[in-house]
Every structure is written in C-alpha cells, then in structure tokens.
Motif scaffolding. Structure first.
Motif, PDB file in Angstrom:
ATOM      1  N   THR A   1     -73.972  35.751  19.348  1.00  0.00           N
ATOM      2  CA  THR A   1     -73.572  36.779  18.395  1.00  0.00           C
ATOM      3  C   THR A   1     -72.077  36.812  18.141  1.00  0.00           C
ATOM      4  O   THR A   1     -71.616  37.563  17.285  1.00  0.00           O
ATOM      5  N   VAL A   2     -71.349  35.987  18.864  1.00  0.00           N
ATOM      6  CA  VAL A   2     -69.898  35.990  18.643  1.00  0.00           C
ATOM      7  C   VAL A   2     -69.602  35.268  17.344  1.00  0.00           C
ATOM      8  O   VAL A   2     -70.272  34.310  16.972  1.00  0.00           O
ATOM      9  N   HIS A   3     -68.563  35.722  16.715  1.00  0.00           N
ATOM     10  CA  HIS A   3     -68.244  35.093  15.425  1.00  0.00           C
ATOM     11  C   HIS A   3     -67.494  33.800  15.626  1.00  0.00           C
ATOM     12  O   HIS A   3     -66.516  33.732  16.369  1.00  0.00           O
ATOM     13  N   CYS A   4     -67.997  32.774  14.980  1.00  0.00           N
ATOM     14  CA  CYS A   4     -67.365  31.452  15.088  1.00  0.00           C
ATOM     15  C   CYS A   4     -66.650  31.103  13.781  1.00  0.00           C
ATOM     16  O   CYS A   4     -66.675  31.867  12.822  1.00  0.00           O
ATOM     17  N   ASP A   5     -66.127  29.929  13.803  1.00  0.00           N
ATOM     18  CA  ASP A   5     -65.485  29.460  12.555  1.00  0.00           C
ATOM     19  C   ASP A   5     -66.542  29.359  11.485  1.00  0.00           C
ATOM     20  O   ASP A   5     -67.685  29.038  11.751  1.00  0.00           O
ATOM     21  N   PRO A   6     -66.173  29.572  10.287  1.00  0.00           N
ATOM     22  CA  PRO A   6     -67.158  29.540   9.210  1.00  0.00           C
ATOM     23  C   PRO A   6     -67.622  28.111   8.944  1.00  0.00           C
ATOM     24  O   PRO A   6     -67.044  27.136   9.402  1.00  0.00           O
TER      25      PRO A   6
ATOM     26  N   VAL B   1     -69.190  33.488  10.582  1.00  0.00           N
ATOM     27  CA  VAL B   1     -70.597  33.735  10.897  1.00  0.00           C
ATOM     28  C   VAL B   1     -70.767  33.742  12.413  1.00  0.00           C
ATOM     29  O   VAL B   1     -69.969  33.143  13.137  1.00  0.00           O
ATOM     30  N   PRO B   2     -71.806  34.394  12.863  1.00  0.00           N
ATOM     31  CA  PRO B   2     -72.086  34.313  14.302  1.00  0.00           C
ATOM     32  C   PRO B   2     -72.409  32.870  14.680  1.00  0.00           C
ATOM     33  O   PRO B   2     -73.005  32.128  13.895  1.00  0.00           O
ATOM     34  N   CYS B   3     -72.013  32.546  15.901  1.00  0.00           N
ATOM     35  CA  CYS B   3     -72.217  31.162  16.342  1.00  0.00           C
ATOM     36  C   CYS B   3     -73.666  30.786  16.313  1.00  0.00           C
ATOM     37  O   CYS B   3     -74.014  29.606  16.175  1.00  0.00           O
ATOM     38  N   GLY B   4     -74.511  31.800  16.504  1.00  0.00           N
ATOM     39  CA  GLY B   4     -75.922  31.494  16.511  1.00  0.00           C
ATOM     40  C   GLY B   4     -76.375  30.858  15.221  1.00  0.00           C
ATOM     41  O   GLY B   4     -77.194  29.946  15.204  1.00  0.00           O
ATOM     42  N   GLU B   5     -75.795  31.319  14.136  1.00  0.00           N
ATOM     43  CA  GLU B   5     -76.209  30.722  12.869  1.00  0.00           C
ATOM     44  C   GLU B   5     -75.478  29.432  12.621  1.00  0.00           C
ATOM     45  O   GLU B   5     -75.970  28.527  11.962  1.00  0.00           O
ATOM     46  N   ARG B   6     -74.278  29.311  13.145  1.00  0.00           N
ATOM     47  CA  ARG B   6     -73.472  28.121  12.882  1.00  0.00           C
ATOM     48  C   ARG B   6     -74.080  26.912  13.558  1.00  0.00           C
ATOM     49  O   ARG B   6     -74.255  25.872  12.987  1.00  0.00           O
ATOM     50  N   TYR B   7     -74.355  27.154  14.840  1.00  0.00           N
ATOM     51  CA  TYR B   7     -74.881  26.018  15.594  1.00  0.00           C
ATOM     52  C   TYR B   7     -76.329  26.271  15.913  1.00  0.00           C
ATOM     53  O   TYR B   7     -76.757  26.194  17.068  1.00  0.00           O
ATOM     54  N   GLU B   8     -77.087  26.554  14.873  1.00  0.00           N
ATOM     55  CA  GLU B   8     -78.441  27.023  15.124  1.00  0.00           C
ATOM     56  C   GLU B   8     -79.244  26.025  15.915  1.00  0.00           C
ATOM     57  O   GLU B   8     -79.946  26.364  16.858  1.00  0.00           O
TER      58      GLU B   8
END
Lengths: 228, 627
Positions: B201-206, B214-221
């Motif tokens: 849930t932490v925000h990562c680089d877009p 975006v949350p890292c979860g979506e970035r590195y799904e």
C-alpha cells in the motif's frame, strides 16, 4: 454522572463497613463478633464447684466425677455445653440415624434454668438422678422429657413428637424399615396403656401409676447405669 | 472424650423405656475394672507421648486403635515404640483426641500422606478447616509429578510412526533439526507475507509515462502476486501436513490455531476463483483478512498465547467494563443532544452523532471536530470531560486489581460450590462408614456372646466402653422394635442394606440347606437371621459354573479384624478375609462343598466346619463368582 454513581458507591461501601462494625445490618459476621465477645467473657469465668462438694451432692464417687469432668471439658472447653455441641456429641453414639431431635428434647430437660446451656453441675446432677436414682425419680424425669411444653400433662401430639424422634435415631438401615406410620401406631398403643382415665392426656399421676404397674418398665429402668 | 459422655447417653435412654413393649436387654456385667483411667505411653523416636487408652481405641480401624500396635510393644518399658517423625505424630495424636485431623501447612504433603498411611488413617477425615489446603497442595503435587512424568515420557518415548514423528516435529521445534527448519521457514514466510501486505500500500514511483504515484501493489502487481502465491502455497502445505499428522482431526480442525490458518489462506483462494466485477467489493474485505496471518505468529510466541488466554478468561469482566462505559456514553450523549437542540446549526444532529463527541471527550482526546455552542451544552461538555477523567483514568488501576481479586474469588467460590456436592458426599460417606463399623462391631459382639465364649474372653476382646455402647444400641432397637442392619458397600461405595431374602429361590441344589433357616428368613426374624440368613451362596441351577457377583464387605477388613480374630478353640469368630477362588464346580452344593468352594486364603480362617455344619463364615458376604 457516572462519577457521581461511582462516588456514591464508594461511600456506600464505606458506610457498609461501619455498619458491619456496629453489627447492625449485613453482618452476620458483625453480630457474631459481638456475641462471641460477650460469650467468651462470661464463659471463661465459669468454673464448677470443687470435687468434694460435688461428691457430696451427687451419687458418684471421686473417680467417676474425674472421668466425667475430663470428658465434659474436653468436649466443651468453655465449661458449658450449648445445644449444638450437645447434639453433635449425642449423634456420635447413633451413627446411623438422626438423633438431633431427641437430643433437643433431652437438652431441654437437662437445662433446668433454660438459659440455653448446661453447666457441669446441671449435667452431673441430672445424671446422678438418672443413673443412680430411684425408679420414681427416673419416671419423673421421663415425664418431664415427654411433657415438651411443661404444662404438667402429656398430649398425644407431644408423645408422637418424642416417639418420632426416637424412631429417627434408628436411621434408614433398620429391619423392618421405619416408615411414616410406625411412630403413630406405636404411640396409639402406648397411649392406650398409659392413659388410664381415657381423657386424651396423661398426667403425672397416671403416668407413675401405669408405669409402676408395668413390670417391664420397672425392670428396664435398672439397666441404664454405667460403670466407667 | 465421647466415652465420658457415654453414661449420659445411656441415662438419657431412660426416655425410651415407657414406650418399649418388651423389657430392655440386660447388660452383661463385667468382672474386671473399667479401663477408663488407664494411660498408654507412646515413644516416637525418643519423644514420649502419653494418652488415654480409650481415646486410641475410639478408632479401631487404625494402627493405634487396633491390635496392630502390639507389634510395636516394648515389654520392659511398657511403652509402644515407633521410629517415625515426632513432629508429625503430634497431629496424629490430635486426631485421636479430637476426631479431626489438621494438616500442618509447613509440612510436605507426601511425607504427611506417608505418615497417615502408616498409621492407618484415611485422609478423608481431615477437618474442614484444613481440607481445602490439603487438597490444593495435593493437586499441585500430583500436577508436578505428572509434569515430570510427561516430560520424561516425551523425551524417552519416540513416536514410532512417521505420522507421529511429523506431528511431534510440528508441535515441538526443539525435537529435531527438521522441526527447527520447519519452524524457521514458516516464521520467515509469515513475516514476508505480512511485510508484503504492508508495503503493497505504500506509494511507489509512478508508472513510466504517468505522473501520479501509485501504490506499489499496483506498480509491481506481478511481483507481489508471485510472492503472495508462494506464501500461500507454503501455508497450505503446512496446514495440510498438520491436518494429516494430527491424531484427532476433528479436534484439530476446531482448535483456534487451525482456524487462524484457514482464515489466513482462504482469501487467496477465494480471490482466485471469484473473478470479475463482484470481486472488487469483496476483494477489499478479503485483503483485510490477510492481516490475520500475523496471528500465526502465536505458534512461535508463547507470550502471545498467554495474552490471548488471559483476555479470554477475563472476558466477562472486560465486557462489564465496556457495558458501564456504554451506559455513561449514552447518558451524556442524550443530555448533550437535548442541550444543543436549541441551536439550529448544531453539529449534534442526533444522539448517535453525539456518541462520537462523548467518546472523544471522555477519553480526553478532544479532536475538536465537534464542539458545543450553547451555554448549556458547554456546561454539559465540561461535566462530560471531568467525568471522563474520573471514570476512565482513575478507576482503571483499581478496576484492574479488583478484577484480579474478584476473579480469583469467584473462581474459588465456584470451585467450592462445585465441590460442595463432593464435600457433602464425602461427609456422608465418612459418617456411613463409621456407622457401618459400629453396627458391624455390635453384631460381632452379639455373635460372640452367643457362641458361648467365656465372659473373660469376651471382655478381653471388647472394651467396656464398647459393651455399654452396644447395649445402648440394643435398647434402642428394643424400644422401636426394629433392628439395625449391616450395610454393605458396593464397588462404587454406595452403601445399601443387605436384603435378607435371597434373590433367587433357594435352589434345590442347596441340598442340605436347612429349610427351617430359609423359612426363618422369610419371616424376617431377628437375631437368627443375622446368623444364617446371610447366606447368599446360591448357584445357578446350571453346572454351578456361573455364579453371581462378588460382594465383599468393603471396609477393609484389616485392622478391625485383628481385634476380633482370635484363633483359640471354639471362640473363633466367624471372620475371614476371603480371596475366593472357584474350585472346579461339582454338583450338589451342600454346605461342605460350599466351604471348600471358598478356599479362603486367610490368616485366621475359621472354617467352622468344626462346629455346626451350617454355622459358617456369615460375616463375609458370599456370592461366589468365577474370578
């Protein structure tokens, strides 16, 4: 609000403690403390008369008195017997049944001044009559025992109470077993024998007369002396 | 002590005389002097104790009250010598004196038990004042012993099957290296899973080419998904392995830990199977459940388990605390709402809305998102915060300690209540036992008197006190036209009165059973029945192989019997300790073969085939059975 409630609760608890000390409400404990104090003070002062005087007033010799006093004091260190202790002592002799009711009647008959406790003198004088007295004295005592309310005459109900308490002492394990009606029948029989003028009550004279006529009773009275 | 009251009890029996129909039985006169004044010296390892002889004889079932003490008699010094602990003997002597045994708190419980068993005293007679303590100490001791034993067993007994080994590996990480590996691996994966959940849930680089974080979860799904899968696979394997290795699968499935395991892995599978739109709403909830994986740590941490157990056990107290707080909140919220009603723009639009304000104020948080505006409201608000301080801050320590005390107290009360029935039963049992012993002794004395022993021998066996006590009971029987009946104890300790009538028809196989005896039984006669009526020696009419149950009179016939056993001529009382063995049954069961049947193994056997043929050991209850 809730704090007020809490505060009142604490206050009530404090008050309760005070009341306990005074022994007014809650306190079975509080009341007992007071009673115990009084009782202990008075009881601790109790001492019986000397051995020689008791020898003179009763029909026991010195050794017997010694043994009896030792037993008495061992059971009741305060020197007087109250009814509860009396009942528990009596029940030791009748392990099967429930002897508390009969013990209650006997206690009342021994407690001549009716103050709820038997001193050693009362005990020993009653005993002297019962074990070493004449048949008439013994019959007198038996009459007093049967006459629960002390009005000078025995009614059927009183006799029924006594007989029921005697049957209770047998307990459950008896042959033939004790049921509801056995005391009643027994009482009917006995009453018919004792009540000479058939007026429904037995006075002391009727009692003495009918018991004197009955051989078995006179013989049986001798049997209860005890050698220590 | 009670002996001194015997004359009184006998004198009071005069009250029974008028109602008796038949004359009272006469009392056997004794020639010798009474022994009320004789004392006995007991030497315990050098410390001398002296007591009245009769006070010891009050309990004929114990060592000191029976003839067994004669083994320890020293003739030269006229004393009884025992090589035991003098400190303990004090308490034993108190028992004889007062009838109550007190348990010394400073002593060791096993030593105490040993002393009691040496002197033949049952622990059940410990007085009420000390009984709780004794029971607690005993339980602690037995727990300690059991723990020791179980830990020993654990170390020594290795599970034989593979399944057992696996189970043990899961339960006890120290048992083998494999177990340790499993322990650490699972721990590691739990930690990884939890951390992954958190960092998701932490925000990562877009994304490249996008601007918003975006949350890292979506970035590195993909990466997270792989990680999640791995963890869940490990957890699933672990759960299935535990399930397979468990002895009692149902019980295992109901246990807390397994529920946590299931809850931890279920969301993943649900997420796999349920795809599409309906997923999104549920998905969130399912994600939340993943955090429960952290509870899997409780297998690794004892402290967590203890905390959970404490909370569970204090649940009722905590519930009450919550309830009283709720009451306060509702009260204040209501008052607040009505106080603020006069203001039209008020924040307190309803009572539930005021709940939030009340909670925040009472716990002294004071966010300030809701504030009263009217004067009345402010007064109420002030009172609320003051009450909050008092209600929550002050009593919490008091409540905590109170809870602990009340909790223990109620536990003790409940325990006592639960034990009350047991306690009453215990008292009843003891009373019954003593009653039985009394009646048995009485019957014994009657039999002795009738068997024609000389007065002197009788006097030697039965003390003067006992004679007079028996006489007293006999007079009571006479007065009420009843008779005391000996009771038996069955195996579960419940006494019942012997039935005088035999349960089967006295079979024809009892060939020379004198018929008059049986008719006497049916008439319910008095003394005769006691002698011969207690013949239960019946066999089935088959070849006598199957017989009925054994009734052995339970109050163990050890010490009290020593008092009555006297193998001298005809005065052998009919007492045997029988271990009955069934000889090969032959047909007619006449009395002789019945005797041979109970080839009694006993030290003092009274095979009274010497005297009349049918005067047998009727003090032993005989239903002979195939052992």
């Amino acid at each position: 609000m809730a704090a007020a409630a809490a505060a009142t609760q604490v206050g009530a608890a404090l008050k309760k403690n005070k009341k306990k000390k005074k022994g007014a409400e809650e306190g079975e404990q509080g009341v007992d403390d007071n009673e115990l104090e009084d009782m202990d003070l008075s009881a601790a002062r109790y001492k019986p008369e000397g051995l020689d005087e008791l020898c003179k007033t009763t029909k026991f010799n010195k050794q017997e008195l010694q043994v009896m006093y030792r037993g008495f004091k061992a059971e009741c260190p305060t020197g007087v017997v109250n009814e509860e202790t009396f009942k528990s002592i009596y029940s030791q002799f009748f392990p099967h049944g429930d002897s508390s009711q009969y013990a209650h009647y006997v206690f009342n008959s021994f407690d001549t001044d009716h103050n709820g406790s038997i001193t050693f003198e009362e005990f020993i004088s009653g005993l002297s009559i019962l074990s070493r007295g004449t048949v008439v004295e013994k019959l007198n005592w038996a009459f007093m025992l049967y006459d629960i309310n002390g009005d000078g005459s025995i009614t059927k109900e009183e006799m029924l109470d006594i007989v029921t308490s005697i049957y209770d002492m047998m307990g459950k394990y008896s042959q033939p077993s004790v049921d509801e009606l056995s005391p009643k029948d027994h009482v009917d029989k006995v009453f018919r024998k004792l009540d000479l003028n058939r007026d429904g009550v037995v006075t002391i004279d009727e009692f003495l007369e009918s018991c004197r006529q009955d051989e078995t009773i006179s013989l049986s009275m001798q049997v209860f002396d005890t050698i220590l | 002590m009670a002996a001194a009251w015997l004359p009184f009890a006998r004198a009071a029996a005069i009250g029974w005389v008028p109602i008796a129909n038949t004359p009272m039985p006469d009392i056997p006169r004794r020639t010798s002097e009474g022994n009320m004044n004789s004392r006995v010296i007991i030497n315990i390892s050098g410390r001398m104790f002296e007591t009245w002889r009769y006070s010891l004889e009050k309990y004929p079932d114990t060592l000191l009250g029976s003839n067994e003490k004669e083994f320890f008699y020293d003739e030269e010094k006229d004393e009884y010598f025992f090589d035991r602990d003098p400190e303990f003997f004090r308490h034993i002597l108190t028992f004889y004196r007062t009838g109550h045994m007190h348990f010394p708190r400073s002593e060791c419980i096993s030593a105490f038990d040993e002393e009691l068993s040496f002197f033949g005293i049952l622990p059940e007679i410990i007085g009420d004042c000390c009984y709780e303590d004794y029971r607690d100490r005993k339980r602690d001791n037995s727990d300690r012993v059991a723990d020791e034993k179980s830990s020993e067993v654990e170390d020594t007994v290795l599970p034989s099957t593979f399944r057992g080994k696996v189970f043990r590996a899961f339960e006890n990480p120290q048992s083998s290296t494999m177990a340790l590996v499993i322990y650490y691996v699972t721990g590691f994966f739990i930690a990884v899973s939890v951390i992954a959940n958190v960092t998701e849930t932490v925000h990562c680089d877009p994304f490249p080419g996008k601007t918003s974080a975006v949350p890292c979860g979506e970035r590195y799904e993909k990466g997270f998904f792989i990680l999640d899968t791995a963890c869940v696979m490990i957890f699933t394997m672990e759960y299935l392995a535990r399930l397979w290795a468990a002895d009692d699968r149902c019980k295992f499935m109901r246990s807390v830990m397994s529920v946590i395991d299931v809850v931890a892995i279920l969301p993943y599978y649900v997420g796999l199977f349920v795809t599409g739109d309906e997923l999104t709403g549920m998905f969130v909830t399912l994600r939340v459940f993943r955090v429960f994986r952290i509870f899997k740590f409780s297998r690794h941490s004892q402290g967590l388990r203890i905390l959970g157990y404490t909370l569970k056990s204090c649940a009722s107290e905590l519930g009450f605390l919550l309830f009283s707080l709720t009451m306060a909140i509702i009260i204040f919220a209501t008052i607040m709402y009505y106080a603020e009603k006069s203001d039209t723009n008020t924040v307190f639009i309803s009572i539930p809305a005021a709940f939030w304000y009340t909670i925040v104020t009472m716990t002294t948080l004071g966010y300030g998102d809701m504030v009263p505006t009217t004067i009345l409201g402010k007064i109420v608000g002030g009172m609320c915060s003051l009450c909050g301080v008092l209600v929550i801050a002050l009593p919490v320590p008091v409540i905590v300690s109170n809870f602990s005390r009340i909790y223990h107290q109620s536990q003790r009360t409940d325990k006592r209540k639960a034990q009350r029935t047991a306690r009453l039963a215990r008292i009843k049992l003891a009373k019954n036992a003593s009653g039985t012993a009394f009646v048995a002794r009485k019957k014994e004395a009657e039999r002795l008197a009738q068997s024609g022993c000389s007065q002197e021998e009788i006097q030697n066996k039965i003390s003067s006190y006992e004679t007079q006590h028996h006489h007293l009971l006999a007079c009571l029987e006479n007065a009420t036209n009843r008779e005391f009946v000996e009771t038996e104890y069955t195996y579960n300790g419940i006494p019942f009165a012997r039935t005088l009538t035999p349960q089967h028809d006295t079979p024809h196989s009892l060939s020379n059973s004198p018929t008059d005896n049986t008719t006497q039984e049916f008439q319910g006669n008095t003394i005769c029945c006691n002698r011969s009526g207690k013949r239960y020696m019946q066999a089935n009419t088959e070849d006598g192989t199957e017989l009925n149950e054994i009734h052995i009179r339970q109050p163990n016939r050890t010490r009290a019997d020593l008092n009555t056993n006297n193998p001298r001529g005809n005065c052998t009382p009919m007492v045997t300790t029988t271990i009955v063995t069934l000889s090969t049954p032959t047909s007619p069961l006449d009395s002789d073969s019945i005797h041979s049947r109970h080839s009694a193994y006993s030290t003092h056997s009274a095979h009274s085939s010497n005297s009349e043929g049918d005067a047998y050991d009727n003090s032993c209850i005989m239903r002979v059975s195939a052992l």
